[in-house]
Design a protein around this motif. Sequence first.
Motif, PDB file in Angstrom:
ATOM      1  N   ILE A 175       0.845  -1.197   0.000  1.00 36.22           N
ATOM      2  CA  ILE A 175       0.000   0.000   0.000  1.00 36.22           C
ATOM      3  C   ILE A 175       0.876   1.242   0.000  1.00 36.22           C
ATOM      4  CG2 ILE A 175      -1.610   1.380   1.368  1.00 36.22           C
ATOM      5  CD1 ILE A 175      -2.908  -1.187   2.287  1.00 36.22           C
ATOM      6  N   LEU A 176       0.660   2.065  -1.003  1.00 31.26           N
ATOM      7  CA  LEU A 176       1.267   3.396  -1.083  1.00 31.26           C
ATOM      8  C   LEU A 176       0.225   4.399  -0.616  1.00 31.26           C
ATOM      9  CD1 LEU A 176       3.235   5.631  -2.050  1.00 31.26           C
ATOM     10  CD2 LEU A 176       2.331   5.286  -4.364  1.00 31.26           C
ATOM     11  N   ALA A 177       0.453   4.994   0.536  1.00 30.47           N
ATOM     12  CA  ALA A 177      -0.499   5.947   1.098  1.00 30.47           C
ATOM     13  C   ALA A 177      -0.137   7.361   0.665  1.00 30.47           C
ATOM     14  CB  ALA A 177      -0.496   5.854   2.617  1.00 30.47           C
ATOM     15  N   TYR A 178      -1.071   8.008  -0.033  1.00 26.59           N
ATOM     16  CA  TYR A 178      -0.883   9.428  -0.334  1.00 26.59           C
ATOM     17  C   TYR A 178      -1.164  10.176   0.968  1.00 26.59           C
ATOM     18  CZ  TYR A 178      -0.673   8.680  -5.412  1.00 26.59           C
ATOM     19  OH  TYR A 178      -0.303   8.314  -6.685  1.00 26.59           O
ATOM     20  N   ALA A 179      -0.132  10.280   1.778  1.00 24.60           N
ATOM     21  CA  ALA A 179      -0.290  10.781   3.147  1.00 24.60           C
ATOM     22  C   ALA A 179      -0.440  12.299   3.174  1.00 24.60           C
ATOM     23  CB  ALA A 179       0.901  10.350   3.993  1.00 24.60           C
ATOM     24  N   ALA A 180       0.430  12.982   2.454  1.00 23.38           N
ATOM     25  CA  ALA A 180       0.396  14.447   2.396  1.00 23.38           C
ATOM     26  C   ALA A 180       0.092  14.845   0.954  1.00 23.38           C
ATOM     27  CB  ALA A 180       1.726  15.041   2.857  1.00 23.38           C
ATOM     28  N   ASP A 208      -4.659  21.782   2.924  1.00 22.07           N
ATOM     29  CA  ASP A 208      -4.452  23.205   2.675  1.00 22.07           C
ATOM     30  C   ASP A 208      -2.964  23.455   2.412  1.00 22.07           C
ATOM     31  OD1 ASP A 208      -4.212  25.970   2.745  1.00 22.07           O
ATOM     32  OD2 ASP A 208      -5.450  26.214   4.541  1.00 22.07           O
ATOM     33  N   PRO A 209      -2.620  24.084   1.278  1.00 19.78           N
ATOM     34  CA  PRO A 209      -1.210  24.372   0.998  1.00 19.78           C
ATOM     35  C   PRO A 209      -0.513  25.198   2.081  1.00 19.78           C
ATOM     36  CG  PRO A 209      -2.507  24.650  -0.988  1.00 19.78           C
ATOM     37  CD  PRO A 209      -3.489  24.445   0.130  1.00 19.78           C
ATOM     38  N   ALA A 210      -1.274  25.855   2.942  1.00 15.11           N
ATOM     39  CA  ALA A 210      -0.671  26.654   4.004  1.00 15.11           C
ATOM     40  C   ALA A 210      -0.143  25.814   5.164  1.00 15.11           C
ATOM     41  CB  ALA A 210      -1.698  27.663   4.547  1.00 15.11           C
ATOM     42  N   ASN A 211      -0.527  24.531   5.221  1.00 13.88           N
ATOM     43  CA  ASN A 211      -0.270  23.719   6.411  1.00 13.88           C
ATOM     44  C   ASN A 211       0.894  22.751   6.219  1.00 13.88           C
ATOM     45  OD1 ASN A 211      -2.452  25.057   7.419  1.00 13.88           O
ATOM     46  ND2 ASN A 211      -3.800  23.281   7.494  1.00 13.88           N
ATOM     47  N   ARG A 212       1.922  22.939   7.037  1.00 10.76           N
ATOM     48  CA  ARG A 212       3.098  22.073   7.003  1.00 10.76           C
ATOM     49  C   ARG A 212       2.988  20.946   8.037  1.00 10.76           C
ATOM     50  NH1 ARG A 212       9.390  24.203   7.406  1.00 10.76           N
ATOM     51  NH2 ARG A 212      10.399  22.150   7.582  1.00 10.76           N
ATOM     52  N   ARG A 213       2.652  21.282   9.269  1.00 10.11           N
ATOM     53  CA  ARG A 213       2.577  20.272  10.322  1.00 10.11           C
ATOM     54  C   ARG A 213       1.518  19.213  10.016  1.00 10.11           C
ATOM     55  NH1 ARG A 213       2.949  24.954  13.511  1.00 10.11           N
ATOM     56  NH2 ARG A 213       0.712  24.888  13.955  1.00 10.11           N
ATOM     57  N   GLU A 214       0.458  19.633   9.337  1.00  9.00           N
ATOM     58  CA  GLU A 214      -0.607  18.699   9.006  1.00  9.00           C
ATOM     59  C   GLU A 214      -0.093  17.553   8.135  1.00  9.00           C
ATOM     60  OE1 GLU A 214      -5.092  18.650   7.010  1.00  9.00           O
ATOM     61  OE2 GLU A 214      -3.822  20.418   6.811  1.00  9.00           O
ATOM     62  N   GLY A 215       0.885  17.838   7.274  1.00  8.77           N
ATOM     63  CA  GLY A 215       1.468  16.799   6.435  1.00  8.77           C
ATOM     64  C   GLY A 215       2.115  15.706   7.270  1.00  8.77           C
ATOM     65  N   ARG A 216       2.858  16.109   8.286  1.00  4.10           N
ATOM     66  CA  ARG A 216       3.485  15.127   9.175  1.00  4.10           C
ATOM     67  C   ARG A 216       2.424  14.334   9.937  1.00  4.10           C
ATOM     68  NH1 ARG A 216       6.664  19.573  10.702  1.00  4.10           N
ATOM     69  NH2 ARG A 216       5.942  19.471  12.875  1.00  4.10           N
ATOM     70  N   LEU A 230       4.920   5.960   1.962  1.00  2.52           N
ATOM     71  CA  LEU A 230       4.201   7.225   2.101  1.00  2.52           C
ATOM     72  C   LEU A 230       4.482   8.115   0.901  1.00  2.52           C
ATOM     73  CD1 LEU A 230       4.941   8.088   5.855  1.00  2.52           C
ATOM     74  CD2 LEU A 230       2.925   6.933   4.924  1.00  2.52           C
ATOM     75  N   MET A 231       3.472   8.878   0.501  1.00  2.00           N
ATOM     76  CA  MET A 231       3.607   9.787  -0.639  1.00  2.00           C
ATOM     77  C   MET A 231       3.401  11.229  -0.209  1.00  2.00           C
ATOM     78  SD  MET A 231       3.862  10.105  -4.029  1.00  2.00           S
ATOM     79  CE  MET A 231       3.054   8.908  -5.086  1.00  2.00           C
ATOM     80  N   VAL A 232       4.220  12.118  -0.781  1.00  2.00           N
ATOM     81  CA  VAL A 232       4.006  13.560  -0.681  1.00  2.00           C
ATOM     82  C   VAL A 232       3.725  14.066  -2.092  1.00  2.00           C
ATOM     83  CG1 VAL A 232       5.019  15.791  -0.098  1.00  2.00           C
ATOM     84  CG2 VAL A 232       5.496  13.784   1.336  1.00  2.00           C
ATOM     85  N   LEU A 239       8.625  20.679  -0.829  1.00  2.00           N
ATOM     86  CA  LEU A 239       9.863  20.027  -0.434  1.00  2.00           C
ATOM     87  C   LEU A 239      10.084  20.086   1.071  1.00  2.00           C
ATOM     88  CD1 LEU A 239      12.320  21.108  -3.284  1.00  2.00           C
ATOM     89  CD2 LEU A 239      11.029  18.986  -3.074  1.00  2.00           C
ATOM     90  N   ASP A 240       9.554  21.121   1.731  1.00  2.00           N
ATOM     91  CA  ASP A 240       9.684  21.187   3.192  1.00  2.00           C
ATOM     92  C   ASP A 240       8.877  20.069   3.843  1.00  2.00           C
ATOM     93  OD1 ASP A 240       7.319  22.406   2.283  1.00  2.00           O
ATOM     94  OD2 ASP A 240       7.214  23.781   3.989  1.00  2.00           O
ATOM     95  N   VAL A 241       7.664  19.838   3.341  1.00  2.00           N
ATOM     96  CA  VAL A 241       6.840  18.751   3.872  1.00  2.00           C
ATOM     97  C   VAL A 241       7.504  17.413   3.597  1.00  2.00           C
ATOM     98  CG1 VAL A 241       4.579  17.646   3.794  1.00  2.00           C
ATOM     99  CG2 VAL A 241       4.761  20.133   3.548  1.00  2.00           C
ATOM    100  N   LEU A 242       8.027  17.254   2.397  1.00  2.00           N
ATOM    101  CA  LEU A 242       8.726  16.022   2.039  1.00  2.00           C
ATOM    102  C   LEU A 242       9.884  15.761   2.991  1.00  2.00           C
ATOM    103  CD1 LEU A 242       9.448  13.644   0.192  1.00  2.00           C
ATOM    104  CD2 LEU A 242      10.544  15.287  -1.364  1.00  2.00           C
TER     105      LEU A 242
END
Length: 308
Positions: A175-180, A208-216, A230-232, A239-242
């Motif tokens: 399973i490849l999860a599109y996480a962020a 939301d493109p404004a949210n970085r912590r939400e990606g983690r 996991l996918m970004v 790239l910061d989220v990645l």
Amino acid sequence: MRRLVAETHVHARQLILPMFVREGLAEPRPIASMPGVQQHTVDSLRRAAVEAAEAGIGGVMLFGVPQVRDAVGSAADDPEGILNVATRAVAEEVGDALVVQTDLCLDEFTDHGHCGVLDQRGAVDNDATLERYRAMAIAQAEAGSALLGLSGMMDGQVAAVRETLDAAGHTDTAILAYAAKYASAFYGPFREAVDSQLTGDRRSYQQDPANRREGRYEARLDLAEGADVLMVKPAMSYLDVLADVAAESPVPVWAYQVSGEAAMIEAAAANGWIDRQRAIEESVISIRRAGADAVLSYFAVEIAGWLR
């Protein structure tokens, strides 16, 4: 000397080629907003998959475009639906040479273009959608997909699909999860590639493109549910989220260089504003530098040729 001391490298095996197959075509159809990319017939998809395997890339990600759509995306889990037919064909042709992967999402198959089933208010019904994903997972695994790309961003999708696969004996299907996955403007050309029927947007279930912590946070949820990768997505604007996700993840982290990113490079190069090959190489090395273990890119086979 620069090559000797380089900190980051790209290898062909770290590249994955997204590919589109459309039902009812007599011959491949170019996608105007994605130069060099086309909607394939099953036969031309086979040939392109062989070319990808010979180039030495790591895998292909398949997207299907059906002739008939409905509210629940019935063609998505039909064994004779275009994506499952194409998956069988590609798995038979190159399944021993690269990882055959499939997009598990309803947006290509619904007449409203959303990634899930809609309720009476016209909003996406998360739990009803999970039931459709379960059915799709079985169909895709039985067609020969080695890895399912869960791109719909429904809550609980990884757990639902993992449970269903294991119960059916498909314990080796990854399973490849599109996480962020962000609600991005850079998906524009992709809508043409899959003939999207979407009106409105997907901001109620994409990030939301404004949210970085939400990606983690989303990545941690998918890990807890059993994600193998996991996918970004998209890559360059995130790239910061990645980097954040890669720094924390105990499983591989991939990134998707999406249609809009590729189209911008092609358009600027066509106008003579940038060096095309250098721009492509720089874009992919930056994704790797940020922490991606593998990159989905429409340039995958071409890059592999340059590396040779």
